[in-house]
Write a protein that holds these residues in place. Structure first.
Motif, PDB file in Angstrom:
ATOM      1  N   GLY A   1      51.756  47.230 -74.357  1.00  0.00           N
ATOM      2  CA  GLY A   1      52.315  45.922 -74.212  1.00  0.00           C
ATOM      3  C   GLY A   1      52.712  45.652 -72.766  1.00  0.00           C
ATOM      4  N   PHE A   2      52.906  44.376 -72.448  1.00  0.00           N
ATOM      5  CA  PHE A   2      53.339  43.984 -71.113  1.00  0.00           C
ATOM      6  C   PHE A   2      54.215  42.744 -71.223  1.00  0.00           C
ATOM      7  CE2 PHE A   2      49.452  41.733 -72.008  1.00  0.00           C
ATOM      8  CZ  PHE A   2      49.670  40.452 -71.519  1.00  0.00           C
ATOM      9  N   ARG A   6      59.132  36.722 -69.005  1.00  0.00           N
ATOM     10  CA  ARG A   6      60.204  37.235 -69.859  1.00  0.00           C
ATOM     11  C   ARG A   6      59.865  37.240 -71.348  1.00  0.00           C
ATOM     12  NH1 ARG A   6      62.714  34.459 -65.838  1.00  0.00           N
ATOM     13  NH2 ARG A   6      63.132  32.582 -66.978  1.00  0.00           N
ATOM     14  N   GLN A   7      58.556  37.263 -71.679  1.00  0.00           N
ATOM     15  CA  GLN A   7      58.127  37.416 -73.063  1.00  0.00           C
ATOM     16  C   GLN A   7      57.194  38.610 -73.146  1.00  0.00           C
ATOM     17  OE1 GLN A   7      56.557  33.548 -74.287  1.00  0.00           O
ATOM     18  NE2 GLN A   7      58.505  33.157 -75.278  1.00  0.00           N
ATOM     19  N   ARG A   8      57.242  39.299 -74.271  1.00  0.00           N
ATOM     20  CA  ARG A   8      56.482  40.528 -74.457  1.00  0.00           C
ATOM     21  C   ARG A   8      55.173  40.225 -75.187  1.00  0.00           C
ATOM     22  NH1 ARG A   8      56.806  45.268 -72.079  1.00  0.00           N
ATOM     23  NH2 ARG A   8      56.268  46.948 -73.447  1.00  0.00           N
ATOM     24  N   TYR A   9      54.068  40.764 -74.680  1.00  0.00           N
ATOM     25  CA  TYR A   9      52.741  40.579 -75.271  1.00  0.00           C
ATOM     26  C   TYR A   9      52.116  41.940 -75.560  1.00  0.00           C
ATOM     27  CZ  TYR A   9      53.043  35.734 -73.738  1.00  0.00           C
ATOM     28  OH  TYR A   9      53.436  34.429 -73.567  1.00  0.00           O
ATOM     29  N   GLU A  10      51.164  41.957 -76.489  1.00  0.00           N
ATOM     30  CA  GLU A  10      50.443  43.183 -76.785  1.00  0.00           C
ATOM     31  C   GLU A  10      48.961  42.886 -76.930  1.00  0.00           C
ATOM     32  OE1 GLU A  10      51.766  44.863 -80.497  1.00  0.00           O
ATOM     33  OE2 GLU A  10      51.385  43.023 -81.590  1.00  0.00           O
ATOM     34  N   TYR A  11      48.141  43.901 -76.658  1.00  0.00           N
ATOM     35  CA  TYR A  11      46.691  43.776 -76.800  1.00  0.00           C
ATOM     36  C   TYR A  11      46.289  44.342 -78.145  1.00  0.00           C
ATOM     37  CZ  TYR A  11      41.719  44.526 -76.088  1.00  0.00           C
ATOM     38  OH  TYR A  11      40.358  44.518 -76.230  1.00  0.00           O
ATOM     39  N   ARG A  12      45.558  43.564 -78.919  1.00  0.00           N
ATOM     40  CA  ARG A  12      45.063  44.035 -80.213  1.00  0.00           C
ATOM     41  C   ARG A  12      43.590  44.374 -80.075  1.00  0.00           C
ATOM     42  NH1 ARG A  12      47.114  41.639 -85.591  1.00  0.00           N
ATOM     43  NH2 ARG A  12      48.835  43.097 -85.667  1.00  0.00           N
ATOM     44  N   VAL A  23      45.009  39.163 -76.857  1.00  0.00           N
ATOM     45  CA  VAL A  23      46.380  39.363 -76.402  1.00  0.00           C
ATOM     46  C   VAL A  23      47.243  38.378 -77.168  1.00  0.00           C
ATOM     47  CG1 VAL A  23      47.939  39.175 -74.445  1.00  0.00           C
ATOM     48  CG2 VAL A  23      45.678  40.131 -74.112  1.00  0.00           C
ATOM     49  N   GLN A  24      48.332  38.869 -77.758  1.00  0.00           N
ATOM     50  CA  GLN A  24      49.199  37.969 -78.515  1.00  0.00           C
ATOM     51  C   GLN A  24      50.664  38.309 -78.287  1.00  0.00           C
ATOM     52  OE1 GLN A  24      47.852  38.532 -82.538  1.00  0.00           O
ATOM     53  NE2 GLN A  24      49.432  40.037 -82.978  1.00  0.00           N
ATOM     54  N   GLU A  53      57.756  51.086 -76.707  1.00  0.00           N
ATOM     55  CA  GLU A  53      56.550  50.599 -76.030  1.00  0.00           C
ATOM     56  C   GLU A  53      56.220  49.182 -76.485  1.00  0.00           C
ATOM     57  OE1 GLU A  53      53.186  50.108 -73.831  1.00  0.00           O
ATOM     58  OE2 GLU A  53      54.612  51.753 -73.620  1.00  0.00           O
ATOM     59  N   GLN A  54      56.377  48.923 -77.779  1.00  0.00           N
ATOM     60  CA  GLN A  54      56.010  47.618 -78.322  1.00  0.00           C
ATOM     61  C   GLN A  54      56.981  46.516 -77.903  1.00  0.00           C
ATOM     62  OE1 GLN A  54      55.779  47.506 -82.598  1.00  0.00           O
ATOM     63  NE2 GLN A  54      54.966  45.432 -82.628  1.00  0.00           N
ATOM     64  N   PHE A  55      58.295  46.780 -77.957  1.00  0.00           N
ATOM     65  CA  PHE A  55      59.283  45.728 -77.720  1.00  0.00           C
ATOM     66  C   PHE A  55      59.945  45.794 -76.352  1.00  0.00           C
ATOM     67  CE2 PHE A  55      59.106  46.027 -82.361  1.00  0.00           C
ATOM     68  CZ  PHE A  55      58.824  44.717 -82.661  1.00  0.00           C
TER      69      PHE A  55
END
Length: 181
Positions: A1-2, A6-12, A23-24, A53-55
């Protein structure tokens, strides 16, 4: 995630029939039925790294841009560009001293605006709550962690601290009443 703005995103990863992943925005688990929260058992030790890692960290910080970066943004606003254009029109009409003075005022005013903006951002960062220790139920036991390390699924201990009671020494009530009389 990145993190971005100031919002967290992750790659699926892509599904079997898809070529490209996506990326969502990371969603916190807040839509579960109430019963699932009441049956919560806290986090297991093997979940901590994955959730971290996720949050990410549980804190909010406004990024402080450099003075030059802010100054560049400020000088590229439509109002400043218009003011510079007008000053150049004055220069084309042979009013060079007026133009130089106007350009100097524009640059000085915009720099004071940038200083004020940076000061406000710094003040906002200092107003945020500082991390402190809190009791969490993890790995089937109560442990103390910082609030910046809290994760979705943590069970926390809420305590109410009674207000301090003024101590009255024995015999002080009688002495105070006799002095008042």
């Amino acid at each position: 995630g990145f993190s971005f703005q100031r919002q967290r995103y992750e790659y699926r990863e892509p599904e079997v029939d898809e070529e490209v992943g996506e990326v969502q925005l990371v969603k916190c688990p807040v839509d579960n039925p109430v019963a699932s929260y009441l049956k919560g058992t806290g986090l297991r030790a093997d979940q901590l790294d994955e959730l971290k890692e996720q949050f990410g960290d549980n804190q909010l910080q406004v990024e402080m841009p450099s003075f030059l970066q802010c100054y560049k943004e400020q000088l590229l606003t439509p109002l400043v560009i218009f003011q510079v254009f007008v000053a150049l029109l004055w220069a084309a009409d042979d009013f060079i001293s007026y133009t130089l003075m106007q350009m100097g005022f524009i640059l000085m005013f915009e720099s004071t605006t940038v200083f004020q903006r940076l000061k406000t951002m710094k003040m906002l960062n200092s107003m945020g709550t500082k991390s402190y220790g809190i009791k969490v139920f993890r790995g089937k036991e109560w442990t103390e962690v910082l609030t910046s390390d809290l994760l979705p699924g943590d069970l926390i201990e809420l305590t109410a601290v009674p207000p301090p009671v003024a101590k009255v020494e024995p015999g002080a009530e009688g002495a105070a009443a006799a002095a008042a009389a």
